[in-house]
Motif scaffolding. Structure first.
Motif, PDB file in Angstrom:
ATOM      1  N   ASP A 100       0.856  -1.187   0.000  1.00  0.00           N
ATOM      2  CA  ASP A 100       0.000   0.000   0.000  1.00  0.00           C
ATOM      3  C   ASP A 100       0.893   1.239   0.000  1.00  0.00           C
ATOM      4  O   ASP A 100       2.122   1.138  -0.124  1.00  0.00           O
ATOM      5  CB  ASP A 100      -0.972  -0.012   1.192  1.00  0.00           C
ATOM      6  N   ASN A 101       0.303   2.417   0.127  1.00  0.00           N
ATOM      7  CA  ASN A 101       1.084   3.651   0.052  1.00  0.00           C
ATOM      8  C   ASN A 101       2.169   3.722   1.115  1.00  0.00           C
ATOM      9  O   ASN A 101       3.297   4.163   0.838  1.00  0.00           O
ATOM     10  CB  ASN A 101       0.162   4.873   0.177  1.00  0.00           C
ATOM     11  N   LYS A 134       6.441   3.696   0.444  1.00  0.00           N
ATOM     12  CA  LYS A 134       7.388   4.704   0.911  1.00  0.00           C
ATOM     13  C   LYS A 134       8.411   4.131   1.889  1.00  0.00           C
ATOM     14  O   LYS A 134       9.610   4.399   1.787  1.00  0.00           O
ATOM     15  CB  LYS A 134       6.622   5.857   1.569  1.00  0.00           C
ATOM     16  N   THR A 193       2.360   7.863  -4.704  1.00  0.00           N
ATOM     17  CA  THR A 193       1.231   6.989  -4.413  1.00  0.00           C
ATOM     18  C   THR A 193       1.334   5.705  -5.240  1.00  0.00           C
ATOM     19  O   THR A 193       2.027   5.656  -6.270  1.00  0.00           O
ATOM     20  CB  THR A 193      -0.105   7.676  -4.755  1.00  0.00           C
ATOM     21  N   VAL A 194       0.627   4.687  -4.811  1.00  0.00           N
ATOM     22  CA  VAL A 194       0.571   3.438  -5.573  1.00  0.00           C
ATOM     23  C   VAL A 194       0.024   3.716  -6.967  1.00  0.00           C
ATOM     24  O   VAL A 194       0.556   3.236  -7.971  1.00  0.00           O
ATOM     25  CB  VAL A 194      -0.304   2.400  -4.842  1.00  0.00           C
TER      26      VAL A 194
END
Length: 239
Positions: A125-126, A130, A138-139
């Motif tokens: 996920d986001n 990171k 973002t994805v």
């Protein structure tokens, strides 16, 4: 037979795997991943081909261009119908993979497997993007960027979450064949996937194929589970 459902053969034991394949008589596509290819290798591919099944070899090649090219060529020689590479491996690597298929087709005089570039895994996920991959984006944006690189590399297949399929269709139309993992029927457990979608919604959003494993092979009656998903999706069309 269902042409949209790819059954993931992620259960243990060659006898158990082949028993499942024989039970799912209406299933055409089966995914062979890293665990069971490592365990059973070419034997599993051969057994699926004996049964006239289509094979999605999901090993996600990611290496220097020449090594990836040789691996993709070898997979084509095995007779698989689709295979995966990691788009994050870069354009040179993806172009080498595409070259391997062209060379195989020229030499053998038959169609080679479809290459699918993996964008962002459905377990990411986001936050994970990171913190674990050091990508400060973002994805969704990352998926679009990787898809653009795949297109420029002559790759016309993608693995992407159905959460991103709609935007991929909006940007690239029908250029890509899109295979969607992380599919969970509403009556199934979410488990370790973070970006999931139901089978019907995946098709509505534009997925060409759905990879479904545990909701089928861990069901009390795998054939019944497969047929339930098949019937739920057989008359569903993209929006």
């Amino acid at each position: 037979m269902s042409n949209k459902i790819i059954v993931a053969l992620d259960l243990k034991g060659l006898d158990n795997i082949l028993r499942l394949v024989d039970t799912l008589e209406n299933a055409l596509w089966f995914k062979v991943g890293a665990v069971n290819f490592t365990a059973y290798g070419i034997k599993l591919i051969e057994e699926l081909k004996k049964r006239n099944k289509k094979v999605f070899l999901d090993l996600k090649y990611h290496d220097i261009p020449n090594t990836t090219k040789e691996a993709v060529y070898s997979a084509a020689e095995l007779g698989v119908d689709m295979l995966t590479i990691h788009s994050i491996g870069g354009t040179s690597m993806m172009k080498a993979a595409a070259d391997a298929i062209r060379e195989f087709e020229q030499k053998e005089g038959k169609k080679g497997p479809l290459i699918l570039a993996v964008t962002v895994l459905t377990s990411i996920d986001n936050d994970a993007l990171k913190e674990d991959m050091f990508i400060n984006d973002t994805v969704e944006n990352t998926v679009l960027k990787l898809a653009s690189k795949a297109m420029k590399s002559s790759i016309n297949g993608l693995v992407a979450s159905a959460k991103e399929t709609k935007m991929l269709r909006e940007k690239f139309g029908n250029y890509f064949t899109i295979v969607t993992p992380g599919i969970r029927p509403s009556w199934s457990a979410k488990q370790d996937q973070k970006r999931i979608t139901t089978p019907s919604d995946a098709i509505k959003l534009g997925s060409d194929f759905m990879v479904i494993g545990r909701p089928i092979y861990k069901a009390e009656n795998p054939k019944e589970a497969f047929e339930k998903i098949r019937k739920e999706t057989e008359n569903v069309n993209p929006r």
